[in-house]
Design an enzyme around this catalytic site. Structure first.
Site, PDB file in Angstrom:
ATOM      1  N   GLY A  10       0.811  -1.212   0.000  1.00 18.18           N
ATOM      2  CA  GLY A  10       0.000   0.000   0.000  1.00 18.18           C
ATOM      3  C   GLY A  10       0.844   1.261   0.000  1.00 18.18           C
ATOM      4  CG  ASP A  32      -0.170  -6.596   0.833  1.00 22.50           C
ATOM      5  OD1 ASP A  32      -1.361  -6.962   0.903  1.00 22.50           O
ATOM      6  OD2 ASP A  32       0.154  -5.403   0.729  1.00 22.50           O
ATOM      7  CB  ALA A  61      -6.577  -0.168   6.775  1.00 19.56           C
ATOM      8  CB  THR A  63      -8.343   2.566   2.759  1.00 24.76           C
ATOM      9  OG1 THR A  63      -7.859   1.972   1.552  1.00 24.76           O
ATOM     10  CG2 THR A  63      -7.383   2.262   3.896  1.00 24.76           C
ATOM     11  CB  THR A 102      -8.805   7.182   9.794  1.00 26.11           C
ATOM     12  OG1 THR A 102      -9.444   8.134   8.946  1.00 26.11           O
ATOM     13  CG2 THR A 102      -9.892   6.418  10.541  1.00 26.11           C
ATOM     14  CG  ASP A 103      -9.594  12.224   8.865  1.00 30.55           C
ATOM     15  OD1 ASP A 103      -9.087  11.205   8.331  1.00 30.55           O
ATOM     16  OD2 ASP A 103     -10.317  13.016   8.239  1.00 30.55           O
ATOM     17  CE1 TYR A 126     -10.719   3.386   6.601  1.00 28.17           C
ATOM     18  CE2 TYR A 126     -11.232   5.688   6.993  1.00 28.17           C
ATOM     19  CZ  TYR A 126     -10.307   4.680   6.819  1.00 28.17           C
ATOM     20  OH  TYR A 126      -8.974   4.964   6.880  1.00 28.17           O
ATOM     21  CE  LYS A 130      -7.957   2.578  10.224  1.00 26.16           C
ATOM     22  NZ  LYS A 130      -6.794   1.663   9.959  1.00 26.16           N
ATOM     23  CD1 TRP A 151      -8.221  14.390   4.468  1.00 23.23           C
ATOM     24  CD2 TRP A 151      -7.616  16.181   3.286  1.00 23.23           C
ATOM     25  NE1 TRP A 151      -9.246  15.297   4.547  1.00 23.23           N
ATOM     26  CE2 TRP A 151      -8.886  16.413   3.824  1.00 23.23           C
ATOM     27  CE3 TRP A 151      -7.017  17.165   2.520  1.00 23.23           C
ATOM     28  CZ2 TRP A 151      -9.599  17.595   3.606  1.00 23.23           C
ATOM     29  CZ3 TRP A 151      -7.716  18.352   2.305  1.00 23.23           C
ATOM     30  CH2 TRP A 151      -8.996  18.561   2.831  1.00 23.23           C
TER      31      TRP A 151
END
Length: 286
Positions: A10, A32, A61, A63, A102-103, A126, A130, A151
């Site tokens: 990734g 992986d 993850a 995503t 993540t945000d 998502y 997470k 981002w």
């Protein structure tokens, strides 16, 4: 140390591999799904034991934020259960683990940068999975570090920067959302921060990391086009309501990086400086 890197194909995993050469004091196991299925608890425990793994950096993850709404079971498996297995395996050897989050664990209604102790309130599959992954890791591994980012982009894989360059060359006009605010993260800078944490020693807890500065997706696109020399595409600002998606996006997802900067003595680059580096590499590779 023997360090396991998951999700090595990734964006972040590839950047981690590039920086391994600068940190040759460790032995790396880049995996992986072909090398290690992290959704298989027994396989994870066996791999970590057989290879005497001292630390794990989980870059893997699910995503695909919109697809997650229709693939909730798979998203939960990869984002919640698998990190839990990895954390359990790390703990079994008295090791450490870094889990990338993540945000999206926030609902994006803040009007100041999010700190690590702000209340979490994910409003997408998502984000929920997470957040659940964060909790599984912290529950299972005492020496665990959660790094929330936002981002993410790089020269590897599919991401917003690459898409905007392609669309900017293909289209005369492009609409991009201007009322979602955040900060881009160059995956190479995040990888460097992870190596800094490994080098100093894992201080358990939750941390935030992105590049410095604040912009909208619209401003980000304008900067991408400018740096890529794209002048023939008119970029229009759109409201979120004009571009509906299956998963809700945080309107405001700026992360406060004070904790990680102070703990690991980091200097984080400004977003446009890092974007320029990435775009230059993309153009060079063409």
């Amino acid at each position: 140390m023997n360090i396991l890197i998951t999700g090595c194909n990734g964006q972040l995993g590839n950047e981690m591999q590039l920086l391994e050469a600068e940190n040759p004091q460790h032995t790396y196991f880049n995996t992986d799904v072909q090398e290690l299925d992290i959704t298989d608890r027994d396989a994870v425990l066996r791999f970590v034991a057989d290879n005497q793994i001292d630390g794990i950096v989980n870059c893997a993850a699910y995503t695909a934020v919109d697809k997650a709404e229709d693939n909730q079971q798979l998203c939960d498996l990869l984002n919640r259960m698998a990190p839990g297995y990895l954390a359990e395996a790390a703990e079994s050897r008295g090791g450490w683990m870094i889990q990338v989050s993540t945000d999206y664990v926030f609902d994006g209604t803040n009007h100041r940068p999010y700190i690590e102790t702000d209340p979490v309130c994910p409003n997408s599959t998502y984000g929920r999975t997470k957040l659940a992954g964060e909790e599984e890791v912290q529950k299972a591994c005492r020496r665990s570090m959660i790094i929330r980012t936002a981002w993410l982009y790089s020269t590897f894989g599919n991401n917003f920067v690459k898409t905007m360059i392609r669309l900017g060359r293909e289209k005369a006009e492009l609409g991009v959302i201007f009322d979602q605010i955040g900060t881009p993260t160059y995956a190479r800078d995040l990888a460097a921060a992870i190596f800094a944490a490994i080098g100093k020693g894992i201080v358990p807890g939750i941390y935030h990391f992105s590049n410095e500065g604040v912009i909208s997706w619209y401003d980000f696109t304008k900067a991408i086009h400018r740096l890529a020399g794209i002048t023939t595409c008119n970029v229009r600002p759109l409201h979120t309501s004009e571009y509906p998606t299956p998963a809700a996006r945080p309107h405001y997802s700026v992360l406060d990086k004070t904790k990680i900067k102070q703990t690991y003595d980091l200097t984080i680059p400004y977003w446009e400086q890092s974007l320029a580096q990435c775009v230059a590499l993309l153009l060079k590779a063409e």
